[in-house]
Scaffold this active site. Structure first.
Site: not given
Length: 1485
Positions: A256, A340, A342
């Site tokens: 990001c 993202h 995760e």
């Protein structure tokens, strides 16, 4: 306490008013929107939202509350992404006051209050989202009412260093035992990034954003996400540059903001996006493999890929806006991604990037850097089994198997999926052949498939004639699947080199064959029972290869178990016994996968009813409402794992049982085919599953397909909903004698509706009204409260719930009884509570505050329902509501929650909104559809509505369709210019009419439902096209119609209008019983009955009055032993243009929907035909018909009498149109629109005979008696063609699953008259070599007449007392052993009547056992004669004759001379080749 009001003010001055929740404070920030449907606790604690006012597009937030902050592994918070809320404020449609979840410790409102964050609800978030989409991200401020405008300024967070505000102050170590050292730069790190690194064995040191880096201190560097503009972090960029821009850098991974910082380090540029990407469904394509992955994102800045230096490459690209989603160095271990991988809230499809990063770090540490990280990523993301697009040969000709007649569990949804598949194949220029005997469907119309065969879907028929090179098995329900599996087993597909497209047969078998899931249970009784005793009762018994839970049920003890297992084996060869998880939540996902392993879940749905009730019997809501983010994604990931493991290509549906007290779950079943749920999911999301699945079966990658709603984004995405959808089933159990109204694991419902709203209550009440037009909503007056009925669900349980809430039951007590989640019960309680508020304004509705009315409309109350509460009238409430400007707005369904503009108009009405999504500029023609499928109004009316719309479009009109049935083709948003997926009621049609101001409304194409509102619309000066509503009323109102026939001198059975019981009884005595009781304005003979005595009469009259409260009930003489004739016609201003006549095989007294029809008629002489024409002309003239109408006549002793007339299309319109070769609906549409058409006259046909046979679903309705009468009981129909009626009848019977008897036939014939009438027939059977068995009376009669019959008897009731074991085998024994191939059973009273007594006759038991043991059964004398005659003439299954059995979209013209043929397409836009014109000329010479 009423909430304080507040407003969101944007920098351009736009204001959104709403109610305050959370903290009472005014704030300012940047306004952004996020399209995820779950995950608000994670989103609010994400540091990247620092100083942003977050708008959630999904309207109902806070449903699962907020968990308590527990510490999980590595000392990180278990549920949240950081230690506090970072967003400045939250904007939502509605916040849940009563959250329900096992993990919840407080409500969202309480949590925001504790954290000092304000929230605003009651906002039209869709309007706000569209504003941001069009204008870009804007500054805004949330102002509490009463605050002065300049008390707070517009604070622009982009001018601050937000990273400094959220970053850690001192370095912190996590997982000190880790084997490799990772330094993580905290620019606003999310806990889950630390967790993902620690879980893979890293020791993670989190350092502040400006921490000086030294590569000796770490083995790998991780750069986290964070808020704001990356250019505000020059210190971070400089620090990273020192360790990256060297000859041999240590591995680096950025996410990001970390990705943007790494880009700045290497000299690339970043820019601010118009409105950023925030949501859980952003598709990213990996450069190199071209696979597409679904990712979670939250960013407002992006990297410009054009500015990347040499040696760097793009890693991922956003499939929708083409922005950069990742970069990688060509040989150094450096890479970063914008999304993202995760994410805690949303998909984790790429969480494996952490594995790649840590493997690289470990190898680098040991000095084994064998491969570059770019190569590692390539290997990690390559799917080994991927299809080679160049090697894949496209089929030229594909066979599509349809689903046959509509039955319970397999209804109109397969018409929708099949026609979508054909459309998809045609777009790819593939020739399509369809086999489907269901003549009422849209898919069997001209212009769709290139060739349609009206034949049984059995291996014998499927393999004759055509030689396709591909076949589709998953678009025709269980019928098509079973046929396909059989063809594969027999080796037929291999022999002819036919490929199964899409999901391989092996995968289908894995999901269908329940044996693979559990060990074989051969010695059934013992093993099944042993298994049950091992699992512990209660258990669920299910049969394999069956649809809609056929032959399944719950057993609470050994006896129930044995009964269930025995019945299940009658339908299948294999039975599964499961542990019963009654009371768990049932969740369903629809998954799509292509041949390159791209995988998405399109829709998840939650059943309101807990497990134990078949999903087809449940109220279902989409998306799920009570799952938290972790459960949602846990089940999503499992679904994707399963579909990959099974190798499904196309669409697949997976059902789970989820423990309401924990995260424990089980997979209940997987359907590797399109199902009822797929049609629902397609309509609920706007994602056309069947169309996409058909394209994928041709080897097209999912990412190449476009989202058909936006036309600009990819179809490789997961839809975001900004509304809620509720599906409610429709049962018609009252039409059957002796059927239990309990619902459970076996399906009994005949149709379903889908309602759309921006709150659960709104959609839920709409849906209840859609199911039954006489229901006003969640009404407590329909059923009394009863604990027993709450515990053991029935088809009316929802109304028992309403009564219980009204009677003051608590939500807790209701949960104990029903196990329906608290969240849903609280929502239902909101409705019940508001009803009580409305009742405070009885007979004085104008004293009601406008807010109370507005709240009622937002809770889904109809005007009629409000009128009932305040004891007023619907029109008075409507007038008041309009005066107060409480009007619905029109919202679009666009699959992307307003993130992208929609190109289709798939619309619904809601009272939760401040502006409509569409403009009302062009005049349209409005067509009203047929509503819910029920017995009597099914796919045939959908065919008419679709035909009407297609014809209008051909004529150049813009069209509007109003319908709410998710199973239909008419509710497919590309059929018309505007689809209103909403109620067909006076209120809603009038609301749409007033907004759209159309050229007119066509009511005659949707069956009974639109006709019922004709007069109400007409009184409001609505322009009704076609026959005038006054004349519709003259035909529908039995009294007016009977009086009119008397006036014009047309004969009818003697009749009388009911005023009270005495006069009715005396009338019946005068004309003599039997008499027929008939209410007005009803469909499928609802509450119609034949009375044989005074007591029958009284009972039937009270039923009839209940069904048509506002309309008259008429009694007429019931004529026995007469022939019934059906006439379908089209007229223009009373002049009849076309007439189609069909005759019933059965005697009058069987409802025309249950009768066997033959057209062109075979037994009507010329004289009778002329009389029929005269009658049709006279009635058409008298009713001034413009458009379609239908008449039913009876003929007896050379006399014709009219029994009824419907001024609308009828059930037989598609059948006569296709058999006789004239499209009556297209003709009627042209007439209605005022075009001149040529007179067709009496339709003589094209030299073939069509026979239409009903499809019954008695096997699903345990206990129902299989007798036919004046009230309809069939759920569908099939029709086949032949050179004579015998050939056509045999094919049609085979299409309903009938099997031609091989050896043994049981006869059981009631009256003497029937026995003697059947004598020649029985002699024929004997002559054909059948072994005949008969019940005692029947056997005596035929033995006397020289027929060899073996007598069998019923067992004596008290046989248990007999010690004598070697007793004779009786009928029950034979039936249980499937000894008979056919049962012919004619009951004593064979003429439309329903027995009122509950006395169980032997005849009933014979019929019922035949059904329960899947033995072919004939219960009508005329059908018996026709069937035996056909057996005698043809003997076995008739062969396919292409010219008879198929209908093509092309024509062949034979030239005189050598067998030369000219082929030309008769599609409307192709002209006939010149050659053909000459041909035609010669043939006249």
């Amino acid at each position: 306490m009423s909430a304080r009001m507040a407003s969101l003010v944007l920098e351009d001055g736009t204001t959104f008013k709403g109610r305050l929740f959370g903290a009472e404070s005014s704030v300012s920030g940047e306004v952004v929107f996020q399209t995820g449907m779950v995950g608000y606790p994670e989103a609010l604690t994400d540091p990247s939202y620092k100083s942003q006012i977050l708008t959630l597009t999904y309207p109902m937030i806070g449903n699962y509350g907020v968990p308590k902050d527990e510490t999980g592994e590595f000392g990180l918070s278990k549920w949240f992404e950081s230690s506090r809320i970072h967003a400045a404020a939250l904007i939502v449609g509605e916040v849940s006051e009563n959250p329900s979840h096992w993990s919840a410790s407080k409500s969202l409102d309480q949590w925001l209050r504790e954290q000092g964050i304000p929230g605003l609800q009651g906002v039209d978030t869709r309007r706000l989202t569209k504003k941001i989409r069009e204008k870009g991200t804007m500054l805004g401020k949330l102002m509490i009412e009463g605050t002065s405008a300049d008390a707070i300024g517009f604070n622009n967070p982009d001018t601050r260093n937000l990273v400094k505000e959220v970053s850690i102050k001192e370095p912190t170590v996590f997982n000190p035992e880790g084997t490799v050292k990772i330094t993580a730069i905290d620019c606003g790190i999310k806990y889950n990034q630390i967790r993902c690194l620690c879980q893979r064995g890293a020791q993670v040191t989190v350092v502040p954003w400006d921490y000086p880096l030294d590569s000796k201190e770490f083995d790998g560097l991780f750069i986290s996400n964070g808020p704001g503009n990356p250019e505000y972090c020059p210190e971070t960029v400089d620090n990273i540059r020192k360790v990256v821009c060297v000859e041999n850098p240590k591995p680096v991974f950025g996410i990001c903001l970390g990705h943007q910082l790494l880009s700045l380090v290497i000299g690339a540029k970043t820019y601010k996006m118009k409105y950023g990407n925030r949501g859980h469904n952003q598709p990213c394509i990996h450069k190199g493999t071209n696979r597409c992955f679904i990712t979670s994102q939250n960013h407002g800045f992006a990297v410009d890929p054009q500015t990347l230096p040499v040696d760097w490459d793009v890693l991922f690209t956003n499939a929708n806006d083409n922005s950069s989603e990742g970069i990688v160095h060509n040989h150094k271990p450096l890479f970063s991604v914008q999304f993202h991988p995760e994410h805690m809230a949303g998909p984790t499809d790429l969480v494996g990037l952490f594995d790649v990063f840590l493997d690289t770090v470990k190898d680098a540490k040991q000095g084994k850097a064998r491969k570059s990280v770019k190569q590692r990523l390539m290997e990690h993301l390559t799917y080994p089994g991927s299809l080679d697009p160049d090697a894949f040969v496209r089929p030229r000709k594909v066979l599509v198997l349809g689903s046959g007649g509509l039955s319970i569990g397999q209804a109109g949804e397969f018409d929708y999926s099949g026609s979508q598949a054909i459309k998809a194949l045609k777009e790819e220029n593939i020739q399509t052949i369809l086999i489907n005997p269901n003549i009422a469907t849209v898919q069997t119309s001209k212009g769709l498939a290139d060739k349609v065969y009206f034949l049984p879907i059995t291996p014998e028929y499927v393999t004759q004639n055509e030689r396709p090179d591909g076949v589709l098995l998953t678009f025709g329900g269980q019928t098509a699947l079973n046929c396909g599996v059989e063809l594969t087993k027999q080796g037929v597909l291999e022999k002819y080199n036919v490929r199964v497209l899409g999901t391989p047969v092996a995968s289908i078998e894995m999901t269908e064959d329940r044996k693979i899931f559990v060990e074989k249970m051969e010695e059934i009784d013992e093993h099944a029972v042993a298994a049950a005793e091992r699992l512990g009762y209660p258990v669920l018994v299910r049969s394999a290869f069956a649809l809609g839970g056929l032959g399944s049920g719950f057993a609470n003890n050994r006896d129930e178990m044995i009964v269930l297992v025995t019945q299940a084996f009658a339908h299948t060869s294999q039975v599964l016994v499961d542990k019963s998880l009654k009371g768990w939540k049932e969740i369903e996902y629809e998954v799509v996968r292509d041949a390159y392993d791209n995988c998405v879940t399109v829709c998840n749905m939650e059943n309101v009813d807990p497990l134990g009730i078949h999903t087809g019997e449940s109220i279902v809501v989409a998306p799920s409402q009570t799952l938290n983010d972790h459960e949602y994604n846990m089940l999503r990931n499992t679904a994707i794992k399963v579909i990959r493991h099974l190798g499904v290509v196309g669409e697949c549906n997976i059902q789970y049982a989820l423990n309401p007290e924990s995260e424990q779950y089980y997979i209940i079943e997987v359907n590797a085919r399109l199902s009822r749920s797929s049609a629902l999911a397609s309509k609920a999301t706007g994602y056309p599953l069947a169309y996409v699945a058909a394209k994928l079966s041709l080897g097209i990658p999912l990412s190449v397909l476009k989202n058909s709603v936006t036309n600009s984004t990819t179809a490789n995405f997961e839809p975001s909903l900004d509304y809620c959808v509720v599906k409610v089933p429709r049962w018609d159990l009252s039409k059957f004698l002796r059927v239990s109204t309990k619902i459970g694991s076996s399906m009994k419902s005949v149709g379903e509706v889908m309602a759309i709203g921006r709150s659960f209550e709104e959609a839920f009440q709409k849906a209840l009204r859609m199911v039954d037009e006489n229901c006003v909503g969640f009404d407590h007056t329909i059923k009394p409260e009863s604990d027993e009925e709450l515990e053991t669900p029935t088809d009316k349980r929802i109304f028992v719930l309403a009564a219980a809430l009204h009677a003051g039951y608590t939500v807790e007590r209701l949960y104990e009884l029903t196990k329906i989640d608290h969240w849903f019960l609280h929502k239902m309680k909101n409705i019940a509570d508001h009803k009580k508020i409305l009742e405070m304004f009885i007979q004085d509705e104008s004293a009601m505050p406008p807010e109370v009315m507005r709240k009622a409309k937002q809770l889904g109350f109809s005007d009629k329902q409000i009128a009932q509460a305040v004891q007023s009238t619907e029109l008075a409430v409507r007038k008041l509501r309009r005066a107060w400007k409480i009007l619905p707005v029109v919202k679009q369904i666009d699959t992307v929650a307003a993130e992208w503009p929609a190109h289709t108009n798939y619309l619904y009405l809601t009272y939760h909104g401040s502006e409509s999504d569409v403009l009302f500029e062009q005049p349209h023609v409005m067509v009203i559809g047929s509503g819910v499928y029920r017995i009597g109004s099914s796919v045939e009316f959908d065919w008419c509505a679709v035909g009407c719309i297609m014809e209008l479009r051909k004529m150049g009109y813009q069209t509007i369709m109003v319908n709410y049935n998710p199973e239909t083709v008419s509710t497919d948003y590309d059929m018309c210019d505007r689809l209103y997926f909403d109620e067909i009621s006076f209120e809603v049609v009038m609301d749409i009419y007033e907004m759209e101001n159309p050229e007119g409304v066509i009511l005659s194409m949707g069956g009974q439902l639109p006709n019922n509102i004709a007069m109400s619309l007409h009184r409001q000066q609505c322009r009704i096209l076609g026959t005038s509503p006054e004349f519709i009323d003259n035909a529908e109102n039995r009294f007016k119609f009977s009086r009119m026939l008397d006036t014009i001198g047309i004969s009818q059975p003697r009749w009388k209008e009911l005023s009270e019981i005495e006069s009715a009884v005396s009338f019946c005595e005068t004309v003599g019983y039997p008499c027929l009781v008939r209410p007005s304005y009803v469909l499928s003979g609802a509450a119609m009955n034949v009375a044989y005595s005074d007591s029958d009469l009284e009972k039937f009259l009270s039923n009839a009055v209940a069904v048509s409260k506002e309309h008259p009930v008429v009694i007429s003489k019931f004529i026995q032993e007469a022939k019934e004739i059906d006439v379908d016609a089209v007229a223009c201003d009373g002049e009849v243009i076309a007439i189609a006549v069909s005759e019933h095989v059965e005697n009058a007294g069987v409802h025309s929907g249950d009768a066997t029809l033959v057209t062109p008629p075979q037994d009507i002489n010329q004289k009778t035909m002329e009389r029929i024409k005269l009658i049709v002309h006279a009635i058409g003239q008298e009713l001034q018909v413009t458009g379609p109408f239908n008449l039913q006549l009876i003929a007896k002793d050379d006399q014709l009498k009219v029994i009824e007339c419907n001024v609308r299309v009828s059930r037989s319109f598609p059948y006569v149109s296709k058999t006789l070769g004239v499209d009556l609906v297209a003709l009627a549409t042209r007439v209605i629109m005022g075009e001149d058409v040529e007179t067709v006259g009496l339709m003589k046909g094209i030299g073939i005979v069509g026979v239409k046979v009903p499809q019954f679903s008695f096997s699903r309705l345990a206990g129902a008696d299989v007798v036919l009468g004046v009230e309809m009981t069939s759920t569908g129909e099939v029709a086949c063609f032949g050179e004579d009626r015998y050939e056509a009848y045999l094919k049609a019977m085979l299409s309903t699953g009938f099997k031609i008897p091989k050896k043994n036939i049981l006869l059981s014939i009631g009256s003497y008259k029937n026995k003697s009438e059947l004598l020649p027939t029985v002699q024929t059977l004997e002559g054909l070599g059948y072994s005949l068995y008969a019940s005692l009376g029947t056997a005596d009669f035929y033995t006397e007449h020289g027929v060899k019959v073996m007598a069998v008897d019923w067992p004596f009731e008290e046989e248990s007392d007999c010690p004598n074991k070697d007793k004779q085998r009786n009928i029950m024994d034979y039936l249980e052993e499937n000894h008979f191939d056919l049962v012919i059973n004619l009951s004593m009273r064979n003429s439309g009547g329903r027995r009122l007594s509950s006395f169980v006759t032997k005849g009933y038991r014979t019929r019922r056992m035949a059904i329960d043991y899947s033995v072919p059964l004939i219960t009508d004398i005329k059908c018996t004669k026709l069937f035996v005659q056909a057996l005698k003439q043809i003997g076995q299954a008739p062969h396919v004759k292409t010219h008879v059995d198929s209908m093509t979209s092309q024509k062949l013209i034979r030239l005189p001379g050598e067998n030369s043929l000219v082929h030309y397409f008769s599609t409307s836009n192709l002209t006939i080749p010149l050659l053909c014109v000459l041909v035609l000329h010669f043939s006249f010479v």
